[in-house]
Design a protein around this motif. Structure first.
Motif, PDB file in Angstrom:
ATOM      1  N   HIS A  78       0.807  -1.080   0.054  1.00 56.29           N
ATOM      2  CA  HIS A  78       0.126  -0.122   0.168  1.00 56.29           C
ATOM      3  C   HIS A  78       0.903   1.103  -0.173  1.00 56.29           C
ATOM      4  O   HIS A  78       0.746   2.212  -0.612  1.00 56.29           O
ATOM      5  CB  HIS A  78      -0.755   0.028   1.032  1.00 56.29           C
ATOM      6  CG  HIS A  78      -1.453   1.501   1.586  1.00 56.29           C
ATOM      7  ND1 HIS A  78      -2.529   1.779   0.822  1.00 56.29           N
ATOM      8  CD2 HIS A  78      -1.249   2.112   2.334  1.00 56.29           C
ATOM      9  CE1 HIS A  78      -2.832   2.957   1.309  1.00 56.29           C
ATOM     10  NE2 HIS A  78      -1.983   3.275   2.299  1.00 56.29           N
ATOM     11  N   LYS A  93       1.257   4.082  -3.043  1.00 52.47           N
ATOM     12  CA  LYS A  93       0.738   5.410  -2.519  1.00 52.47           C
ATOM     13  C   LYS A  93       2.059   6.548  -2.883  1.00 52.47           C
ATOM     14  O   LYS A  93       1.693   7.654  -3.247  1.00 52.47           O
ATOM     15  CB  LYS A  93       0.302   5.482  -1.023  1.00 52.47           C
ATOM     16  CG  LYS A  93      -0.330   6.852  -0.628  1.00 52.47           C
ATOM     17  CD  LYS A  93       1.008   7.247   0.347  1.00 52.47           C
ATOM     18  CE  LYS A  93       0.585   8.970   0.983  1.00 52.47           C
ATOM     19  NZ  LYS A  93       1.351   9.299   1.771  1.00 52.47           N
ATOM     20  N   ASN A 102      -5.805  -0.405  -1.502  1.00 48.57           N
ATOM     21  CA  ASN A 102      -5.815   1.041  -1.722  1.00 48.57           C
ATOM     22  C   ASN A 102      -6.294   1.731  -0.649  1.00 48.57           C
ATOM     23  O   ASN A 102      -5.438   2.686  -0.124  1.00 48.57           O
ATOM     24  CB  ASN A 102      -6.705   1.236  -2.892  1.00 48.57           C
ATOM     25  CG  ASN A 102      -6.127   0.547  -4.205  1.00 48.57           C
ATOM     26  OD1 ASN A 102      -4.790   0.790  -4.663  1.00 48.57           O
ATOM     27  ND2 ASN A 102      -6.988   0.093  -5.055  1.00 48.57           N
ATOM     28  N   ASP A 103      -7.466   1.408   0.004  1.00 46.53           N
ATOM     29  CA  ASP A 103      -8.060   2.143   1.092  1.00 46.53           C
ATOM     30  C   ASP A 103      -7.251   1.844   2.509  1.00 46.53           C
ATOM     31  O   ASP A 103      -6.981   0.615   2.838  1.00 46.53           O
ATOM     32  CB  ASP A 103      -9.455   1.730   1.330  1.00 46.53           C
ATOM     33  CG  ASP A 103     -10.195   2.430   2.516  1.00 46.53           C
ATOM     34  OD1 ASP A 103      -9.474   3.195   3.254  1.00 46.53           O
ATOM     35  OD2 ASP A 103     -11.170   2.525   2.184  1.00 46.53           O
ATOM     36  N   ARG A 123      -8.075   9.105   5.034  1.00 48.82           N
ATOM     37  CA  ARG A 123      -8.212   7.978   4.234  1.00 48.82           C
ATOM     38  C   ARG A 123      -8.241   8.360   2.818  1.00 48.82           C
ATOM     39  O   ARG A 123      -7.618   7.401   2.084  1.00 48.82           O
ATOM     40  CB  ARG A 123      -9.645   7.345   4.653  1.00 48.82           C
ATOM     41  CG  ARG A 123      -9.565   6.345   5.933  1.00 48.82           C
ATOM     42  CD  ARG A 123     -10.909   5.847   6.150  1.00 48.82           C
ATOM     43  NE  ARG A 123     -11.293   4.840   5.099  1.00 48.82           N
ATOM     44  CZ  ARG A 123     -12.666   4.260   5.007  1.00 48.82           C
ATOM     45  NH1 ARG A 123     -13.207   4.411   6.171  1.00 48.82           N
ATOM     46  NH2 ARG A 123     -12.850   3.437   4.257  1.00 48.82           N
ATOM     47  N   ASN A 173      -5.315   7.376  -0.015  1.00 51.90           N
ATOM     48  CA  ASN A 173      -5.740   6.145  -0.939  1.00 51.90           C
ATOM     49  C   ASN A 173      -5.374   6.306  -2.370  1.00 51.90           C
ATOM     50  O   ASN A 173      -5.713   7.280  -3.120  1.00 51.90           O
ATOM     51  CB  ASN A 173      -7.300   6.430  -0.786  1.00 51.90           C
ATOM     52  CG  ASN A 173      -8.118   5.109  -1.603  1.00 51.90           C
ATOM     53  OD1 ASN A 173      -7.388   4.584  -2.588  1.00 51.90           O
ATOM     54  ND2 ASN A 173      -9.073   4.558  -1.404  1.00 51.90           N
ATOM     55  N   THR A 226     -11.249  -0.322  -2.905  1.00 56.66           N
ATOM     56  CA  THR A 226     -11.364  -1.098  -1.572  1.00 56.66           C
ATOM     57  C   THR A 226     -11.468  -2.560  -1.573  1.00 56.66           C
ATOM     58  O   THR A 226     -11.929  -3.102  -0.609  1.00 56.66           O
ATOM     59  CB  THR A 226     -12.227  -0.178  -0.804  1.00 56.66           C
ATOM     60  OG1 THR A 226     -13.599  -0.467  -1.163  1.00 56.66           O
ATOM     61  CG2 THR A 226     -11.768   1.120  -0.631  1.00 56.66           C
ATOM     62  N   ARG A 242      -9.861  -5.000   0.484  1.00 57.65           N
ATOM     63  CA  ARG A 242      -9.896  -4.814   1.850  1.00 57.65           C
ATOM     64  C   ARG A 242     -10.270  -6.005   2.868  1.00 57.65           C
ATOM     65  O   ARG A 242      -9.319  -6.044   3.786  1.00 57.65           O
ATOM     66  CB  ARG A 242     -10.975  -3.851   2.182  1.00 57.65           C
ATOM     67  CG  ARG A 242     -11.182  -3.577   3.778  1.00 57.65           C
ATOM     68  CD  ARG A 242     -12.245  -2.406   3.852  1.00 57.65           C
ATOM     69  NE  ARG A 242     -12.657  -2.118   5.222  1.00 57.65           N
ATOM     70  CZ  ARG A 242     -13.709  -1.189   5.473  1.00 57.65           C
ATOM     71  NH1 ARG A 242     -14.418  -0.579   4.468  1.00 57.65           N
ATOM     72  NH2 ARG A 242     -14.384  -1.229   6.797  1.00 57.65           N
TER      73      ARG A 242
END
Length: 429
Positions: free
Chosen positions: A253, A257, A276-277, A293, A297, A419, A422
């Motif tokens: 992540h 990012k 992603n989230d 958030r 993201n 997401t 998740r």
């Protein structure tokens, strides 16, 4: 005694053996009143169970590089000296290029795998912009000290672990340098400098590689302070063309990012079973409110970018654990942004090192091509719907990108928001 050191491992083995022998020898020899005998036998059983659990923990920790030291394990470590509001670009108005060079002192790193493939070195870095004070591990490619390369600058990959996870993990559990050494010598992979900065900066929480005023400036630590140190002390190529990030789980992540948020600092990023989230990691500081958030993201960052960034993203994962996150990014990517998604079947492994370790050679071949370092041996079929020779295999299974991507039970809303992975990614790293 070091948590990951050989002396502590041998001590736990000896204690476990002693705990096993004690009941066999003393069980029937305990004397005294019945309550005393019962208490003594109960203590022997508890001692045996305690040493067994400790030994298993030490073995698992050494294998997966979860906790680097006692402070990390006990939740007492804090590597943040200050966390000022550094603004949107994370510099606080400081001209990083004008900062004077600082020569760091490097020593040989200790621990499993640290002495292999020419050895890993470590330094304690005080981030002049981020306010973070933590260790950074560096591995140099075999060509670095050869006379023929005396004036050559080398590309750099920042490698990031999951959470919890030690900065040593890419050299210990992942054995990245051991795998890459022969590939670099044979020319199949470019001679990258590998840099592994600490990402576990605050006790008991994942920073999410975010800048959070008053708490931590993890983004600035990773994308400004660490690169500045590397440029000051090694013959490293300048950003962004010569820099990339790679990570697994929570580190995946972060890798994506950082590249999406800072295309002026990185050219490529690799995500192994990422998300992603930020809420994909339940202990993430970046997930503590809707604004944070959204700001951290990569799907939303990429979607809102006024100009598509010139970056290349490699995302691999199983259905429900990384794959859908890649599909979401791919669905909104516009040239010159490229997203290469690799689907891994359940038979390839799980959310663990057994799945990620075999992908090291593959992703570094991909990085070699994407960063314009050389023409690796193999064909880049990233645009024809198959992975081809470059994608290699994970756990003996060749990864493929289905022509009709499986959603793995994810809703369209999850795919659209980025997401979808998740649930799988929320597993403890």
């Amino acid at each position: 005694m070091s948590l990951t050191g050989t002396p502590f491992l041998y001590t736990t083995i000896v204690l476990a053996v002693v705990a096993l022998i004690l009941p066999l020898v003393l069980w029937s020899r305990v004397r005294g009143p019945k309550p005393l005998r019962t208490t003594a036998r109960l203590l022997m059983l508890l001692f045996a169970q305690g040493t067994a659990v400790t030994l298993i923990f030490v073995l698992v920790n050494n294998q997966n590089n979860l906790y680097d030291n006692w402070a990390d394990l006990l939740g007492t470590g804090n590597h943040v000296q200050q966390a000022q509001d550094l603004g949107r670009d994370g510099t606080g108005g400081i001209s990083v290029k004008r900062l004077p060079k600082v020569r760091q002192t490097f020593t040989a790193a200790s621990g499993p795998g640290m002495h292999a493939a020419g050895g890993v070195r470590v330094t304690q870095l005080k981030g002049r912009v981020s306010g973070v004070n933590a260790e950074v591990y560096v591995w140099l490619p075999p060509q670095y000290n050869e006379p023929a390369y005396a004036h050559k600058k080398f590309p750099v990959v920042e490698v990031l672990p999951g959470y919890p996870g030690s900065a040593k993990a890419w050299f210990g559990s992942m054995k990245a340098h051991e795998q890459l050494l022969p590939l670099m010598r044979s020319g199949q992979v470019a001679p990258f400098i590998l840099v592994a900065p600490r990402t576990n900066l605050l006790a008991g929480v994942d920073t999410g590689c975010a800048n959070i005023p008053g708490q931590v400036n993890a983004d600035t630590w990773l994308s400004i302070d660490v690169p500045k140190m590397v440029m000051d002390n090694f013959r490293a190529e300048p950003a962004p063309q010569g820099w990339a990030t790679a990570g697994y789980s929570a580190g995946a992540h972060c890798a994506i990012k950082l590249a999406v948020a800072h295309p002026d600092r990185y050219r490529a990023a690799v995500s192994l079973s990422g998300y992603n989230d930020p809420i994909g990691e339940r202990n993430s500081l970046a997930a503590q409110n809707p604004t944070l958030r959204a700001e951290n993201n990569p799907f939303l960052i990429l979607k809102k970018s006024p100009v598509p960034p010139r970056i290349a993203l490699y995302v691999s994962g199983e259905s429900g654990d990384g794959y859908q996150a890649g599909v979401a990014l791919e669905s909104i990517a516009k040239a010159p942004t490229t997203v290469h998604v690799v689907f891994l079947p359940r038979s390839a492994g799980g959310h663990n090192m057994a799945l990620w370790r075999p992908q090291v050679g593959t992703v570094f071949r991909w990085l070699t091509l994407q960063m314009g370092q050389s023409h690796a041996k193999g064909q880049d079929n990233s645009l024809n719907g198959t992975t081809g020779p470059l994608i290699g295999n994970a756990a003996g299974t060749t990864g493929t990108t289905p022509r009709s991507p499986s959603t793995g039970g994810s809703t369209r809303a999850e795919l659209a928001s980025g997401t979808a992975s998740r649930a799988g990614a929320a597993q403890k790293r």
